[in-house]
Motif scaffolding. Structure first.
Motif, PDB file in Angstrom:
ATOM      1  N   SER A  12     -37.867  -5.619 -96.804  1.00 58.82           N
ATOM      2  CA  SER A  12     -37.328  -5.167 -98.085  1.00 58.82           C
ATOM      3  C   SER A  12     -36.497  -3.913 -97.862  1.00 58.82           C
ATOM      4  CB  SER A  12     -38.444  -4.879 -99.093  1.00 58.82           C
ATOM      5  OG  SER A  12     -39.253  -3.796 -98.672  1.00 58.82           O
ATOM      6  N   PHE A  13     -35.538  -3.693 -98.762  1.00 61.80           N
ATOM      7  CA  PHE A  13     -34.684  -2.513 -98.677  1.00 61.80           C
ATOM      8  C   PHE A  13     -34.545  -1.906-100.061  1.00 61.80           C
ATOM      9  CE2 PHE A  13     -30.493  -0.436 -98.828  1.00 61.80           C
ATOM     10  CZ  PHE A  13     -30.675   0.488 -97.809  1.00 61.80           C
TER      11      PHE A  13
ATOM     12  N   ALA B 134     -39.151 -16.775 -94.532  1.00 65.57           N
ATOM     13  CA  ALA B 134     -40.426 -16.150 -94.184  1.00 65.57           C
ATOM     14  C   ALA B 134     -40.374 -14.635 -94.338  1.00 65.57           C
ATOM     15  CB  ALA B 134     -40.819 -16.525 -92.760  1.00 65.57           C
ATOM     16  N   LEU B 135     -39.228 -14.031 -94.044  1.00 67.15           N
ATOM     17  CA  LEU B 135     -39.104 -12.573 -94.117  1.00 67.15           C
ATOM     18  C   LEU B 135     -38.574 -12.106 -95.465  1.00 67.15           C
ATOM     19  CD1 LEU B 135     -37.722 -11.736 -90.557  1.00 67.15           C
ATOM     20  CD2 LEU B 135     -40.055 -11.551 -91.406  1.00 67.15           C
TER      21      LEU B 135
ATOM     22  N   GLY C  11     -30.651   4.245 -97.852  1.00 69.70           N
ATOM     23  CA  GLY C  11     -31.844   3.715 -98.476  1.00 69.70           C
ATOM     24  C   GLY C  11     -32.990   3.659 -97.498  1.00 69.70           C
ATOM     25  N   THR C  12     -34.030   2.931 -97.865  1.00 67.58           N
ATOM     26  CA  THR C  12     -35.236   2.854 -97.052  1.00 67.58           C
ATOM     27  C   THR C  12     -35.568   1.397 -96.776  1.00 67.58           C
ATOM     28  OG1 THR C  12     -36.060   4.846 -98.142  1.00 67.58           O
ATOM     29  CG2 THR C  12     -37.627   3.606 -96.822  1.00 67.58           C
TER      30      THR C  12
ATOM     31  N   ASP D 188     -53.804  -5.066 -87.339  1.00 67.34           N
ATOM     32  CA  ASP D 188     -53.890  -5.401 -88.762  1.00 67.34           C
ATOM     33  C   ASP D 188     -52.532  -5.196 -89.429  1.00 67.34           C
ATOM     34  OD1 ASP D 188     -56.671  -5.905 -88.581  1.00 67.34           O
ATOM     35  OD2 ASP D 188     -57.086  -3.759 -88.760  1.00 67.34           O
ATOM     36  N   TRP D 189     -52.284  -5.977 -90.465  1.00 65.52           N
ATOM     37  CA  TRP D 189     -51.025  -5.838 -91.191  1.00 65.52           C
ATOM     38  C   TRP D 189     -50.891  -4.433 -91.752  1.00 65.52           C
ATOM     39  CZ3 TRP D 189     -47.144  -9.065 -90.819  1.00 65.52           C
ATOM     40  CH2 TRP D 189     -47.360 -10.419 -90.564  1.00 65.52           C
ATOM     41  N   ALA D 190     -49.701  -3.840 -91.581  1.00 72.37           N
ATOM     42  CA  ALA D 190     -49.426  -2.510 -92.118  1.00 72.37           C
ATOM     43  C   ALA D 190     -47.935  -2.421 -92.441  1.00 72.37           C
ATOM     44  CB  ALA D 190     -49.809  -1.411 -91.122  1.00 72.37           C
ATOM     45  N   ILE D 191     -47.603  -1.558 -93.397  1.00 79.46           N
ATOM     46  CA  ILE D 191     -46.210  -1.371 -93.803  1.00 79.46           C
ATOM     47  C   ILE D 191     -45.573  -0.301 -92.925  1.00 79.46           C
ATOM     48  CG2 ILE D 191     -44.690  -0.654 -95.684  1.00 79.46           C
ATOM     49  CD1 ILE D 191     -46.757  -1.706 -97.636  1.00 79.46           C
TER      50      ILE D 191
END
Length: 362
Positions: A226-227, A107-108, A158-159, A195-198
């Motif tokens: 994600s990386f 799922a992730l 990294g991010t 709400d969905w947000a990054i």
């Protein structure tokens, strides 16, 4: 389906309908109401207020999360201070129960180190996910004691990005706070809206364990981990100042340092920026400096919070800069002569960054 909708009539001041549900599960239903403004149709799960419509409302589809175990879902018409009369009513229709299914890793879209056995569920539901496929929900317990969490092992630099949205039960505030723990040390939290947000977290070099957790009547939805690894860069390259010499300043302590990262969120739209590695310990201080011949104008982009010091004396001029939302630009005039300028950050400033340094002689 108006012909088959359940009706909570208004002869009494309170009326309830209950449904036993085995969690974890998603329960989706349609509801509408024709009530005085003060009255409500409230959805309870295990005694917690999960959803509510007030007064008169048209048909609305609602989804609630049922935690693990045998739970009681209850819809209750509550008059509050209103006087209910003939014609006042609330309706329910098309109740559907979707059990948890799938794996947390799938799922992730990530390989996880571990996750809590209680309070974590996976739902393969396009309406409840950011990617239209599936998502994970962390269900904080009612007693604010046992957190629900997921934990990932990340090799920096990294991010790290993740998508999230949150829901508060019992009307306690609006946003949900995702508790972030880095190598066992809590570094603060991200405020998660409905709400969905990054969301973004910069990861310094070496291997680190990141935990995202939630407690206290909260539901935290997560998706699309994600990386993005960083490429090697020098401090001068990261600050877009080729040929300039930088050195660690005298206030650096506890292993804190500035780290050059390749990061697509850099302010100049290029690959490089400088980020702070002063966390996860509060006694870490990062200090980097360069010499400037004045008179000159020094401009740079920054985010997070940091001190800017002009000179190497204890009583040197010091500015405190803070940019909560995104990048800001600061300009500094350096007087005639040779001067040292430094950028200093203390403690848990996980998003403090520098970029686009420009030094213009005057």
């Amino acid at each position: 389906d108006p012909t088959a909708a359940g009706n909570a009539g208004a002869r009494h001041q309170r009326r309830a309908l209950t449904l036993p549900v085995t969690g974890p599960a998603l329960v989706t239903f349609w509801q509408r109401s024709a009530l005085p403004l003060e009255a409500s149709l409230v959805t309870f799960i295990a005694g917690d207020r999960a959803a509510q419509i007030d007064g008169s409302a048209e048909w609305t589809q609602t989804t609630v999360v049922v935690p693990d175990g045998e739970q009681m879902l209850r819809w209750e018409l509550i008059a509050n201070d209103a006087v209910l009369a003939a014609g006042h009513a609330a309706w329910l229709d098309d109740v559907e129960i979707l059990p948890s299914s799938g794996t947390v890793e799938d799922a992730l879209e990530a390989e996880l180190l571990s996750w809590s056995r209680d309070g974590v569920a996976v739902f393969q539901s396009a309406a409840s996910s950011a990617d239209g496929d599936d998502a994970v929900v962390l269900i904080g317990d009612s007693g604010n004691v046992t957190p629900a969490w997921v934990e990932a092992l990340i090799e920096g630099p990294g991010t790290f990005h993740y998508q999230a949205r949150g829901t508060q039960r019992n009307g306690i505030g609006t946003d949900v706070v995702a508790q972030l723990t880095f190598d066992g040390i809590q570094i603060g939290g991200d405020s998660i809206g409905q709400d969905w947000a990054i969301h973004e977290l910069i990861v310094p070099p070496d291997d680190h364990t990141l935990r995202i957790a939630v407690t206290r009547h909260s539901e935290l939805w997560l998706d699309q981990f994600s990386f993005t690894p960083s490429h090697d860069a020098t401090v001068a390259e990261a600050l877009d100042a080729p040929g300039r010499v930088f050195k660690e300043g005298p206030e650096a302590a506890g292993g804190g340092k500035w780290v050059a990262l390749g990061d697509f969120t850099a302010s100049d739209g290029r690959d490089d920026m400088l980020m702070l590695n002063a966390y996860p310990f509060a006694n870490r201080t990062a200090d980097i400096r360069t010499e400037v011949i004045g008179p000159a104008r020094v401009s740079f982009d920054y985010r997070g919070n940091l001190h800017v010091v002009l000179g190497d004396r204890p009583d040197a001029q010091r500015l405190f800069l803070f940019s909560r939302d995104g990048w800001s630009t600061h300009h500094l005039i350096v007087p005639e002569g040779m001067h040292q300028i430094g950028w200093i950050v203390v403690g848990n400033s996980v998003r403090s960054s520098l970029d686009a340094l420009v030094i213009t002689p005057l």
